[in-house]
Enzyme design. Sequence first.
Site, short mmCIF file in Angstrom:
data_model
loop_
_atom_site.label_atom_id
_atom_site.label_comp_id
_atom_site.label_asym_id
_atom_site.label_seq_id
_atom_site.Cartn_x
_atom_site.Cartn_y
_atom_site.Cartn_z
N ARG A 129 0.77 -1.05 -0.19
CA ARG A 129 -0.02 -0.06 -0.14
C ARG A 129 1.03 1.32 -0.14
O ARG A 129 2.06 1.21 -0.64
CB ARG A 129 -1.09 -0.15 1.03
N ALA B 186 4.73 1.14 0.74
CA ALA B 186 5.41 0.31 -0.26
C ALA B 186 5.60 0.73 -1.60
O ALA B 186 6.77 0.65 -2.25
CB ALA B 186 4.78 -1.25 -0.30
N HIS B 187 4.33 1.44 -2.17
CA HIS B 187 4.43 2.02 -3.61
C HIS B 187 5.53 3.09 -3.61
O HIS B 187 6.33 3.27 -4.47
CB HIS B 187 2.99 2.57 -3.81
N LYS B 188 5.44 3.97 -2.52
CA LYS B 188 6.20 5.06 -2.50
C LYS B 188 7.85 4.59 -2.70
O LYS B 188 8.62 4.94 -3.16
CB LYS B 188 6.09 6.06 -1.32
#
Lengths: 207, 291
Positions: free
Chosen positions: A32, A35-37
């Site tokens: 989420r 993690a994506h950043k």
Amino acid sequence: MHTLTTPIQDETIRSLKVGEAVGITGTMITGRDTAHKWMIETFINKTRPPQGDDLQVYEELKKLLKGSIIYHCGPVVSGLETKEYKFVAAGPTTSIREEPYQADVMKHFDAKGVIGKGGMGEKTLKGCQEVPFVYLHAIGGAASFIARTVKRVVGVFKLEFGIPEAMWVIEVEEFPAVVTMDAHGGSQHAVVAQASKMILESLLAID
Amino acid sequence: MQDLTHEILELIRLTSTDLPADVELRLKQALTEEEPGSAASEALETILKNVELSRLNSTPICQDTGTPIFYVHYPEGWSTRQLKSQIRAALAEATKRSFMRPNAVDAIYDKNSGNNLGGEDFPSIHFEEVDKDQPLTIQLILKGGGCENVGAQYSMPYNPLGAGRDLRGVRKVVLDAVYKAQGQGCAPGILGVAIGGDRGSSYIKSKEVLFEKMGTRNPDPNVTSLEERLTREANQLGIGPMGFGGKTTVLETKITGLHRLPASYFVSISYMCWAYRRRKMIVNGNQVSYE
């Protein structure tokens, strides 16, 4: 109901259309906001140098994500002390926050599906067509119900992000979802947004 | 002073795992209103199955166990300092037992505290003293982040919608907020609306109305009719459960007013997801009961 087994082939992805209910079986990974950043900054845009076990995790992720699914989920996990992890509650989180990142992440890892809730925007829809991948909608808040389809927690990466933000590798069986964005430019979210906008305008015209 | 840590732990468990009967009933009613076999109807069926399963297995209804918001009404003689420390201990224990997800993240250093305790402000606890002959009550709402993120505050007049400083203007901005939320706040939602106050008090009030049961209307008939109209019109938008399209977008609208400055006119909307987790614990001497 269509059964989707990971890893998923491109032709299977292209055969899926908005509105189709699917049961997902196989291995997937939760990811989420953090993690994506982290994936974008460290491996894709490379604006942040890799630290700690970043590169090792990256190699693992490349193998795991190819043909697989990213699940927007911050689970409630038991067994933290014994490391015998079990998902207790695991519904989807709101996906739109990953809109700036999603298409690039999917393309980079050649992942075939995103599960979340609330739908995503134009950039992601364009990515769905190019990569290709589909957006799968799970029922928001149905956390106990969905957790039952998580048969095993295989492992976890980046636990230092915190329990909700860590990347959990899970095996699921008949995980229920509906295709709401397909690889042909179809988006149930765009349809509902457009229709409700017209109704809103007619309501706002009344005092 | 009594140690209520264990009883507060039970309050947290109940709130997270057992949806109040009035909310479940309203969701069942919504199911009868949707087209059988539609995505909306199937979403509500799954929601209701999940409610049952969570109650049965004592597992969280939603994995986002939200911001814990406590309101404590205490008769003279109780120590708020001790009550606070008991609430915090109960919350940490509830987290350990997987009734709650560790949800407190340090915003500066991006670090999850791991036990749902963070600084002085997490969990959120409000104290109010009541008459001596009244029982001690502790109310709890768990409000998830998805629905919190679609909350909105409008400073009136709000020109993009031609919304002025009156109830007609309020109607317009509330409909706009529901439209903007689409399915992202886990529709069907419950709207808490506060008119007036300053930015802070207005938002707080918009959450306080959510402690009222389903069906509780504002006693002022002018406000009641706006509540009912807004629920009806929000449902005309057709956003539906989860934003799949359908007849049920909003289950209920709760509006309250508070005094404002001559210069300010805020409308604050707190969107509560269908997982409307709200419980109350009542302490009468050694008797503890839950609603």
